[in-house]
Design a protein around this motif. Structure first.
Motif, PDB file in Angstrom:
ATOM      1  N   GLY A 123     -13.445  -1.408  25.643  1.00 31.69           N
ATOM      2  CA  GLY A 123     -12.772  -0.182  26.049  1.00 31.69           C
ATOM      3  C   GLY A 123     -11.781  -0.429  27.165  1.00 31.69           C
ATOM      4  N   HIS A 124     -10.671   0.312  27.138  1.00 28.49           N
ATOM      5  CA  HIS A 124      -9.623   0.211  28.148  1.00 28.49           C
ATOM      6  C   HIS A 124      -9.235   1.614  28.612  1.00 28.49           C
ATOM      7  N   THR A 125      -8.792   1.736  29.856  1.00 33.11           N
ATOM      8  CA  THR A 125      -8.367   3.026  30.398  1.00 33.11           C
ATOM      9  C   THR A 125      -6.966   2.907  30.982  1.00 33.11           C
ATOM     10  N   ASP A 126      -6.411   4.063  31.392  1.00 38.83           N
ATOM     11  CA  ASP A 126      -5.215   4.022  32.231  1.00 38.83           C
ATOM     12  C   ASP A 126      -5.666   3.779  33.666  1.00 38.83           C
ATOM     13  N   ASP A 127      -4.739   3.835  34.627  1.00 38.56           N
ATOM     14  CA  ASP A 127      -5.104   3.472  35.999  1.00 38.56           C
ATOM     15  C   ASP A 127      -5.396   4.667  36.886  1.00 38.56           C
ATOM     16  N   THR A 128      -5.730   5.825  36.278  1.00 39.59           N
ATOM     17  CA  THR A 128      -6.080   7.008  37.053  1.00 39.59           C
ATOM     18  C   THR A 128      -7.499   6.848  37.605  1.00 39.59           C
ATOM     19  N   GLY A 129      -7.644   6.824  38.923  1.00 42.81           N
ATOM     20  CA  GLY A 129      -8.956   6.635  39.528  1.00 42.81           C
ATOM     21  C   GLY A 129      -9.209   5.191  39.906  1.00 42.81           C
ATOM     22  N   ASP A 130     -10.412   4.921  40.442  1.00 41.60           N
ATOM     23  CA  ASP A 130     -10.701   3.563  40.908  1.00 41.60           C
ATOM     24  C   ASP A 130     -11.284   2.712  39.792  1.00 41.60           C
ATOM     25  N   LEU A 131     -11.376   1.395  40.065  1.00 37.92           N
ATOM     26  CA  LEU A 131     -11.770   0.450  39.027  1.00 37.92           C
ATOM     27  C   LEU A 131     -13.199   0.675  38.553  1.00 37.92           C
ATOM     28  N   GLN A 132     -14.122   0.924  39.476  1.00 39.25           N
ATOM     29  CA  GLN A 132     -15.512   1.091  39.064  1.00 39.25           C
ATOM     30  C   GLN A 132     -15.689   2.281  38.137  1.00 39.25           C
ATOM     31  N   ALA A 133     -15.059   3.401  38.482  1.00 34.72           N
ATOM     32  CA  ALA A 133     -15.162   4.585  37.634  1.00 34.72           C
ATOM     33  C   ALA A 133     -14.513   4.342  36.282  1.00 34.72           C
ATOM     34  N   ASN A 134     -13.358   3.676  36.277  1.00 33.53           N
ATOM     35  CA  ASN A 134     -12.666   3.406  35.015  1.00 33.53           C
ATOM     36  C   ASN A 134     -13.432   2.411  34.156  1.00 33.53           C
ATOM     37  N   THR A 135     -14.069   1.436  34.789  1.00 27.13           N
ATOM     38  CA  THR A 135     -14.876   0.488  34.027  1.00 27.13           C
ATOM     39  C   THR A 135     -16.036   1.211  33.346  1.00 27.13           C
ATOM     40  N   ALA A 136     -16.647   2.142  34.072  1.00 30.49           N
ATOM     41  CA  ALA A 136     -17.743   2.918  33.489  1.00 30.49           C
ATOM     42  C   ALA A 136     -17.249   3.761  32.313  1.00 30.49           C
ATOM     43  N   VAL A 137     -16.090   4.414  32.482  1.00 32.95           N
ATOM     44  CA  VAL A 137     -15.535   5.237  31.405  1.00 32.95           C
ATOM     45  C   VAL A 137     -15.198   4.384  30.192  1.00 32.95           C
TER      46      VAL A 137
ATOM     47  N   VAL B 184     -13.397  -2.766  30.395  1.00 35.88           N
ATOM     48  CA  VAL B 184     -12.688  -3.506  31.444  1.00 35.88           C
ATOM     49  C   VAL B 184     -11.808  -2.593  32.286  1.00 35.88           C
ATOM     50  N   GLY B 185     -11.961  -1.275  32.129  1.00 32.98           N
ATOM     51  CA  GLY B 185     -11.176  -0.348  32.936  1.00 32.98           C
ATOM     52  C   GLY B 185      -9.691  -0.507  32.685  1.00 32.98           C
ATOM     53  N   TYR B 186      -8.930  -0.582  33.802  1.00 39.73           N
ATOM     54  CA  TYR B 186      -7.464  -0.665  33.678  1.00 39.73           C
ATOM     55  C   TYR B 186      -6.929  -2.092  33.860  1.00 39.73           C
ATOM     56  N   LEU B 187      -7.772  -3.102  33.711  1.00 44.54           N
ATOM     57  CA  LEU B 187      -7.381  -4.477  34.022  1.00 44.54           C
ATOM     58  C   LEU B 187      -6.530  -5.148  32.945  1.00 44.54           C
ATOM     59  N   ALA B 188      -6.424  -4.563  31.769  1.00 43.79           N
ATOM     60  CA  ALA B 188      -5.643  -5.192  30.703  1.00 43.79           C
ATOM     61  C   ALA B 188      -4.741  -4.156  30.031  1.00 43.79           C
ATOM     62  N   PRO B 189      -3.745  -3.624  30.735  1.00 47.77           N
ATOM     63  CA  PRO B 189      -2.876  -2.600  30.150  1.00 47.77           C
ATOM     64  C   PRO B 189      -1.934  -3.170  29.098  1.00 47.77           C
ATOM     65  N   LEU B 190      -1.586  -2.331  28.128  1.00 49.22           N
ATOM     66  CA  LEU B 190      -0.577  -2.717  27.149  1.00 49.22           C
ATOM     67  C   LEU B 190       0.819  -2.536  27.710  1.00 49.22           C
ATOM     68  N   THR B 191       0.975  -1.541  28.580  1.00 48.59           N
ATOM     69  CA  THR B 191       2.278  -1.210  29.126  1.00 48.59           C
ATOM     70  C   THR B 191       2.101  -0.570  30.485  1.00 48.59           C
ATOM     71  N   SER B 192       3.184  -0.158  31.127  1.00 43.54           N
ATOM     72  CA  SER B 192       3.119   0.447  32.450  1.00 43.54           C
ATOM     73  C   SER B 192       2.370   1.776  32.412  1.00 43.54           C
ATOM     74  N   ASN B 193       1.631   2.057  33.488  1.00 43.43           N
ATOM     75  CA  ASN B 193       0.941   3.336  33.635  1.00 43.43           C
ATOM     76  C   ASN B 193       1.791   4.374  34.358  1.00 43.43           C
ATOM     77  N   ALA B 194       3.081   4.096  34.517  1.00 36.61           N
ATOM     78  CA  ALA B 194       3.939   4.978  35.305  1.00 36.61           C
ATOM     79  C   ALA B 194       4.314   6.261  34.572  1.00 36.61           C
ATOM     80  N   THR B 195       4.108   6.325  33.259  1.00 35.59           N
ATOM     81  CA  THR B 195       4.465   7.512  32.481  1.00 35.59           C
ATOM     82  C   THR B 195       3.251   8.013  31.703  1.00 35.59           C
ATOM     83  N   PRO B 196       3.237   9.304  31.344  1.00 32.64           N
ATOM     84  CA  PRO B 196       2.132   9.815  30.522  1.00 32.64           C
ATOM     85  C   PRO B 196       2.016   9.069  29.201  1.00 32.64           C
ATOM     86  N   GLU B 197       3.164   8.690  28.607  1.00 37.77           N
ATOM     87  CA  GLU B 197       3.130   7.975  27.335  1.00 37.77           C
ATOM     88  C   GLU B 197       2.479   6.602  27.503  1.00 37.77           C
ATOM     89  N   GLY B 198       2.799   5.922  28.610  1.00 40.01           N
ATOM     90  CA  GLY B 198       2.201   4.618  28.863  1.00 40.01           C
ATOM     91  C   GLY B 198       0.707   4.712  29.079  1.00 40.01           C
TER      92      GLY B 198
END
Length: 300
Positions: A230-244, A272-286
């Protein structure tokens, strides 16, 4: 002691909101991130039954943090004048709690917090508040790491009526066989007919073509196993995103086991939370693209 509230720091773009939040003169803004269109899970209750009750709100989201010299001041002494200002501006307090009463560790990691060092939260010494005024909602989180105090503000304002509605496109699998082709060729494949909104962990009812294909492949190849990541965007901290992200992968694993009768020992799930993004998290689409689950091929 906290100095008198004599300096105004913008709560948001004051031209748009007409509101200011006054912080102590020794407060220094540490971070600010503005998302023109995003969603936020606004906590509205204490941690219970393995979750923090939350209300999903969408709009312009601003996340701001400050550091101040708190001295011997308590978290209540930091929060109280800010709460008074909000009530004077017409906000209704929806929910307020103190560390242990909130749920302590579970509440802290079940709600969105700007990552350190921009925000610091002591598990046994923080206070949280959520409030609303019409369509505007916000949350305040304060904590201490003496001699410093920390304030986090997350505020959501409605998007102007003239703005186009958000467009979320879920990529369809035009040629389902491509899923298996990519998996065998690259060793991993994005399950792009699955979609997760920010903070969402539940998988919809489906059916999902990618899961049916994976189940058939596993059935036909008994020496193969899969890892769901599982992967997330970078909203929030790493521990919470890893759990999600882990819970998202687990929800996909559960679907393969329960709906497609795949043995659980042939599928593992990690996040892995937000550690392996496909693209920038700077936009809603990303951020939408970065919220995903991938299948990784494991051959015995």
């Amino acid at each position: 002691m906290i100095r008198p509230l004599s300096i105004c720091l913008a709560l948001l773009a004051s031209a748009a909101t007409g509101q200011d939040l006054s912080l102590p003169t020794n407060a220094r803004q540490i971070s600010e991130r503005v998302s023109p269109l995003d969603s936020y899970e606004l906590p509205v209750g204490v941690y219970a039954e393995d979750a923090v009750p939350a209300r999903t709100v969408e709009g312009r989201v601003e996340r701001t943090t400050w550091r101040l010299q708190s001295g011997s001041s308590t978290t209540l002494q930091i929060l109280a004048p800010l709460r008074d200002q909000l009530e004077a501006q017409g906000y209704d307090i929806l929910f307020e709690c103190e560390a242990r009463a909130c749920g302590g560790f579970d509440f802290r990691f079940g709600t969105e917090v700007v990552p350190t060092p921009d925000m610091y939260v002591a598990i046994q010494d923080f206070r949280f508040l959520s409030a609303s005024r019409g369509e505007n909602v916000l949350s305040l989180l304060v904590s201490r790491n003496p001699p410093d105090g920390f304030v986090q503000l997350i505020r959501v304002a409605p998007v102007a009526a003239t703005s186009p509605p958000p467009l979320v496109v879920e990529t369809a699998i035009d040629d389902p066989s491509e899923v298996l082709q990519v998996l065998q060729r690259d060793g991993h494949v994005i399950l792009d007919d699955l979609h997760f909104s920010t903070g969402e962990v539940a998988l919809g009812p489906g059916p999902f073509a990618s899961l049916a294909l994976l189940a058939g492949y596993l059935t036909d190849n008994p020496d193969v196993r899969l890892a769901l990541v599982g992967h997330t965007d970078d909203t929030g901290d790493l521990q919470a995103n890893t759990a999600v992200s882990t819970r998202r992968a687990q929800s996909v694993r559960t679907r393969l086991i329960e709906a497609h009768r795949i043995s659980g020992d042939r599928i593992e799930a990690q996040g892995v939370g937000y550690l392996a993004p496909l693209t920038s998290n700077a936009t809603p689409e990303g951020r939408d693209l970065n919220r995903r689950v991938e299948a990784v091929l494991l051959v015995n």
